[in-house]
Design a protein around this motif. Structure first.
Motif, PDB file in Angstrom:
ATOM      1  N   ARG A 191       7.897  -4.098  -2.811  1.00 10.85           N
ATOM      2  CA  ARG A 191       6.681  -3.571  -2.209  1.00 10.85           C
ATOM      3  C   ARG A 191       7.014  -2.905  -0.887  1.00 10.85           C
ATOM      4  O   ARG A 191       7.806  -3.415  -0.094  1.00 10.85           O
ATOM      5  CB  ARG A 191       5.665  -4.686  -1.956  1.00 10.85           C
ATOM      6  N   GLY A 248       4.857  -0.197   2.109  1.00 15.56           N
ATOM      7  CA  GLY A 248       3.555   0.379   2.413  1.00 15.56           C
ATOM      8  C   GLY A 248       3.495   0.950   3.809  1.00 15.56           C
ATOM      9  O   GLY A 248       4.350   0.662   4.664  1.00 15.56           O
ATOM     10  N   LEU A 267      -0.238   0.793  -0.175  1.00 14.27           N
ATOM     11  CA  LEU A 267       0.791  -0.091  -0.733  1.00 14.27           C
ATOM     12  C   LEU A 267       1.427   0.560  -1.957  1.00 14.27           C
ATOM     13  O   LEU A 267       0.721   1.027  -2.861  1.00 14.27           O
ATOM     14  CB  LEU A 267       0.177  -1.440  -1.110  1.00 14.27           C
ATOM     15  N   ARG A 268       2.746   0.588  -1.953  1.00 13.17           N
ATOM     16  CA  ARG A 268       3.490   1.103  -3.101  1.00 13.17           C
ATOM     17  C   ARG A 268       4.144  -0.076  -3.809  1.00 13.17           C
ATOM     18  O   ARG A 268       5.005  -0.750  -3.248  1.00 13.17           O
ATOM     19  CB  ARG A 268       4.540   2.117  -2.647  1.00 13.17           C
ATOM     20  N   SER A 269       3.700  -0.327  -5.054  1.00 19.06           N
ATOM     21  CA  SER A 269       4.184  -1.473  -5.812  1.00 19.06           C
ATOM     22  C   SER A 269       3.980  -1.199  -7.297  1.00 19.06           C
ATOM     23  O   SER A 269       3.231  -0.296  -7.689  1.00 19.06           O
ATOM     24  CB  SER A 269       3.445  -2.751  -5.401  1.00 19.06           C
ATOM     25  N   ARG A 286       2.502  -3.102  -9.371  1.00 21.57           N
ATOM     26  CA  ARG A 286       1.118  -3.438  -9.678  1.00 21.57           C
ATOM     27  C   ARG A 286       0.415  -3.808  -8.384  1.00 21.57           C
ATOM     28  O   ARG A 286       1.060  -4.156  -7.387  1.00 21.57           O
ATOM     29  CB  ARG A 286       1.043  -4.614 -10.657  1.00 21.57           C
ATOM     30  N   ILE A 287      -0.883  -3.712  -8.406  1.00 21.05           N
ATOM     31  CA  ILE A 287      -1.653  -4.055  -7.214  1.00 21.05           C
ATOM     32  C   ILE A 287      -1.837  -5.567  -7.168  1.00 21.05           C
ATOM     33  O   ILE A 287      -2.471  -6.141  -8.059  1.00 21.05           O
ATOM     34  CB  ILE A 287      -3.024  -3.362  -7.226  1.00 21.05           C
ATOM     35  N   HIS A 325      -3.215  -9.257  -5.906  1.00 20.84           N
ATOM     36  CA  HIS A 325      -4.458  -9.816  -5.368  1.00 20.84           C
ATOM     37  C   HIS A 325      -4.095 -10.961  -4.440  1.00 20.84           C
ATOM     38  O   HIS A 325      -3.267 -11.814  -4.757  1.00 20.84           O
ATOM     39  CB  HIS A 325      -5.367 -10.317  -6.494  1.00 20.84           C
ATOM     40  N   TYR A 357      -7.704  -8.979  -0.582  1.00 20.96           N
ATOM     41  CA  TYR A 357      -7.034  -7.734  -0.951  1.00 20.96           C
ATOM     42  C   TYR A 357      -6.940  -7.644  -2.474  1.00 20.96           C
ATOM     43  O   TYR A 357      -6.631  -8.646  -3.121  1.00 20.96           O
ATOM     44  CB  TYR A 357      -5.625  -7.669  -0.336  1.00 20.96           C
ATOM     45  N   PRO A 358      -7.200  -6.466  -3.056  1.00 21.50           N
ATOM     46  CA  PRO A 358      -7.612  -5.213  -2.401  1.00 21.50           C
ATOM     47  C   PRO A 358      -9.090  -5.209  -2.075  1.00 21.50           C
ATOM     48  O   PRO A 358      -9.892  -5.815  -2.780  1.00 21.50           O
ATOM     49  CB  PRO A 358      -7.271  -4.163  -3.459  1.00 21.50           C
ATOM     50  N   THR A 388       0.197 -13.124  -0.940  1.00 17.27           N
ATOM     51  CA  THR A 388      -0.121 -13.142  -2.378  1.00 17.27           C
ATOM     52  C   THR A 388       0.357 -14.455  -2.984  1.00 17.27           C
ATOM     53  O   THR A 388       1.343 -15.054  -2.529  1.00 17.27           O
ATOM     54  CB  THR A 388       0.546 -11.968  -3.099  1.00 17.27           C
TER      55      THR A 388
END
Length: 400
Positions: free
Chosen positions: A58, A60, A85-87, A89-90, A92, A111-112, A139
């Motif tokens: 990740r 960002g 955020l660059r990942s 998957r997003i 939570h 988040y998000p 997370t």
């Protein structure tokens, strides 16, 4: 971006590991292979949970916007955080922005976010320049066994400036003409707006010709700007270290009140038409108020970073002759031996505010021509008590 040092397992994850170890021991004692299978399953689930939160890469970017450029003590502002955020998957989880002790706010949430922007309010508590950030994203895996906290982005500084208190007018107590601006005419070049006509000279723009005056006098007349100048006022804040509590004892409420009083009085005098110089007890200029838009902010920023230091110089040396207008001195702990504070140099309106004066200082100040008062947290009331009209015959009034 950097991983913060935090245990990778939640309380539930630690419980799963401990339970797996206990099942393994119990399986050997009671010869129950099923307990070994359960223990292995717990170990696998815990390992999977750790991998699920730590393997994804990740990165960002974080940008913050504060609704006010300068945050005043006691004032609420709003911060908008745009987090890209660059990942794979997003995730939570929960986010929080790291706030200094000088600022309070509810800088956390899920988040998000629904809006795509993280928003929260902040309130200034203590003046100064403080860092806000970094942004922390926490997370947890779906089973709640493993957790990960990451810090994203750099910090952003927030400047908390002293509170400005409304004050009673000085002109009403000293005379209506005290702060009235007077005008002095001067010839200005092309592009100036005119308030009065003068004769045309070579180089003047034709756009500035005053046609009505030209027709009246029969010769070319152009518009002339009248420059306004204001009487001078001087505000001195005594930052000598000996006047205030030691720095290692934390925040000094008396000094904070003095700084707020300095800002309030300087800005108040400027609104009454004075050109104000704000200097410290060493003679260094902290700020000037000449009617420009940036003067106010520059003074407040300088006062936001002010701290007690050094020794005080003789006041007459700092003022440099007889002040043409009001002279306001704000000081702290002074005794009868501090004669240098009482040498106002013949100022027309000398006003002394002290947070901790010895009783005889008020009497001595009155004999020297000062009007004075004890500076308390109620800056407005202290200012009114120090105004010339409020002075008692035997000395300055001291708020109880």
């Amino acid at each position: 971006m950097s991983d913060r040092r935090r245990r990778p397992l939640t309380a539930r994850g630690l419980g799963a590991l401990v339970l797996g170890v206990l099942f393994t021991i119990a399986a050997n004692i009671v010869s129950a292979p099923i307990l070994v299978y359960v223990a292995v399953l717990l170990f696998i689930l815990t390992a999977f949970a750790v991998l699920a939160v730590y393997v994804p890469r990740r990165s960002g970017t974080v940008t913050r916007q504060v609704s006010t450029d300068l945050l005043t003590v006691g004032e609420e502002s709003r911060v908008a955080v745009r987090f890209a955020l660059r990942s794979l998957r997003i995730p939570h989880g929960l986010w929080r922005d790291v706030l200094p002790d000088a600022v309070t706010g509810s800088a956390s949430g899920e988040y998000p976010p629904d809006s795509g922007v993280l928003r929260y309010p902040i309130t200034g508590v203590r003046r100064g320049v403080w860092p806000v950030g970094p942004l922390i994203l926490r997370t947890v895996d779906p089973f709640g066994l493993a957790q990960r906290e990451q810090a994203f982005g750099d910090t952003r500084t927030v400047t908390v400036v002293p509170e400005v208190i409304p004050l009673a007018p000085l002109a009403a107590h000293w005379g209506a003409a005290g702060g009235t601006a007077h005008t002095a005419s001067s010839r200005l070049g092309q592009g100036s707006d005119n308030l009065s006509p003068r004769h045309y000279v070579s180089g003047d723009s034709m756009r500035r010709i005053h046609w009505r005056a030209t027709a009246h006098r029969g010769e070319l007349m152009v518009r002339q700007e009248e420059e306004e100048s204001s009487p001078d006022a001087i505000v001195v804040i005594d930052r000598a270290a000996g006047r205030w509590a030691r720095a290692d004892r934390g925040v000094d409420p008396a000094f904070e009140a003095a700084v707020s009083a300095c800002a309030s009085i300087a800005l108040h005098l400027a609104t009454e038409g004075y050109s104000v110089d704000v200097v410290d007890s060493a003679g260094s200029v902290i700020g000037t108020l000449r009617g420009h838009e940036d003067d106010r902010d520059e003074l407040l920023v300088a006062l936001a970073m002010l701290a007690p230091r050094g020794e005080a110089r003789d006041l007459a040396t700092i003022v440099g002759g007889t002040p043409p207008g009001p002279l306001v001195v704000i000081t702290g702990r002074i005794g009868a031996a501090d004669h240098s504070v009482l040498h106002h140099g013949g100022a027309a309106v000398p006003i002394l505010l002290a947070t901790d004066p010895a009783p005889e200082v008020i009497t001595a100040a009155s004999a020297s021509g000062w009007t004075s008062a004890v500076l308390t947290d109620d800056i407005s009331a202290s200012w009114e008590l120090a105004l010339p009209e409020r002075m008692l015959s035997g000395g300055g009034r001291v708020p109880r």
